[in-house]
Motif scaffolding. Sequence first.
Motif, short mmCIF file in Angstrom:
data_model
loop_
_atom_site.label_atom_id
_atom_site.label_comp_id
_atom_site.label_asym_id
_atom_site.label_seq_id
_atom_site.Cartn_x
_atom_site.Cartn_y
_atom_site.Cartn_z
N THR A 1 -23.56 14.75 28.63
CA THR A 1 -23.14 15.16 29.96
C THR A 1 -22.61 13.95 30.71
O THR A 1 -23.35 13.23 31.39
N PHE A 2 -21.32 13.74 30.57
CA PHE A 2 -20.65 12.54 31.09
C PHE A 2 -20.96 12.30 32.57
O PHE A 2 -21.21 11.17 32.98
N SER A 3 -20.96 13.36 33.35
CA SER A 3 -21.10 13.23 34.80
C SER A 3 -22.47 12.74 35.23
O SER A 3 -22.66 12.40 36.41
N GLU A 4 -23.42 12.69 34.33
CA GLU A 4 -24.77 12.27 34.69
C GLU A 4 -25.04 10.79 34.45
O GLU A 4 -26.12 10.29 34.77
N TYR A 5 -24.06 10.07 33.89
CA TYR A 5 -24.30 8.69 33.49
C TYR A 5 -23.30 7.71 34.09
O TYR A 5 -22.10 7.98 34.15
N GLY A 6 -23.81 6.55 34.52
CA GLY A 6 -22.93 5.45 34.78
C GLY A 6 -22.29 4.98 33.49
O GLY A 6 -22.85 5.17 32.41
N MET A 7 -21.10 4.40 33.61
CA MET A 7 -20.36 3.95 32.43
C MET A 7 -19.81 2.55 32.69
O MET A 7 -19.69 2.10 33.83
N SER A 8 -19.46 1.88 31.62
CA SER A 8 -18.92 0.53 31.72
C SER A 8 -17.74 0.34 30.78
O SER A 8 -17.57 1.11 29.82
N TRP A 9 -16.97 -0.68 31.06
CA TRP A 9 -15.99 -1.21 30.11
C TRP A 9 -16.49 -2.60 29.68
O TRP A 9 -16.94 -3.38 30.52
N VAL A 10 -16.41 -2.85 28.39
CA VAL A 10 -16.73 -4.17 27.85
C VAL A 10 -15.55 -4.60 26.99
O VAL A 10 -14.72 -3.78 26.61
N ARG A 11 -15.48 -5.88 26.70
CA ARG A 11 -14.38 -6.37 25.87
C ARG A 11 -14.88 -7.45 24.91
O ARG A 11 -15.91 -8.09 25.17
N GLN A 12 -14.14 -7.63 23.85
CA GLN A 12 -14.46 -8.68 22.88
C GLN A 12 -13.17 -9.40 22.51
O GLN A 12 -12.27 -8.81 21.90
N ALA A 13 -13.09 -10.66 22.90
CA ALA A 13 -11.94 -11.48 22.55
C ALA A 13 -12.12 -12.00 21.13
O ALA A 13 -13.24 -12.06 20.61
N PRO A 14 -11.01 -12.39 20.49
CA PRO A 14 -11.10 -12.88 19.11
C PRO A 14 -12.10 -14.03 18.97
O PRO A 14 -12.04 -15.00 19.73
#
Length: 113
Positions: free
Chosen positions: A28-41
């Motif tokens: 249930t997407f609407s019930e959770y906080g979300m984040s973006w993360v990244r990984q550089a080489p």
Amino acid sequence: QVQLEDSGGGLVQPGGSLRLSCVASGFTFSEYGMSWVRQAPGKGFEWVAGINSGGDSTTYVDAVRGRFIISRDNGKSTLYLQMNSLKPEDTARYYCSTPSGMRGHGTQVTVSS
């Protein structure tokens, strides 16, 4: 099961813009906080931005604050990252992430002239 489909990456010149998307399913997407993360080489994962479940509270790592905007559409179970004024140091594979750390396959962003 949880599935996260990241898209929108590509090759862009310094100063350019990209909009990443992440379509979520299996929870249930609407019930959770979300984040973006990244990984550089050759580097570890770096948290980039977060948003609460309702979409009215956002946070950013200092390196992207003022240039990136995280948002969400709960009706479409989709998370977004608008990236403006891109720099070569933003080059990385970007992933949306659940609070438990689950990620999809990511989408590659390369900033180069």
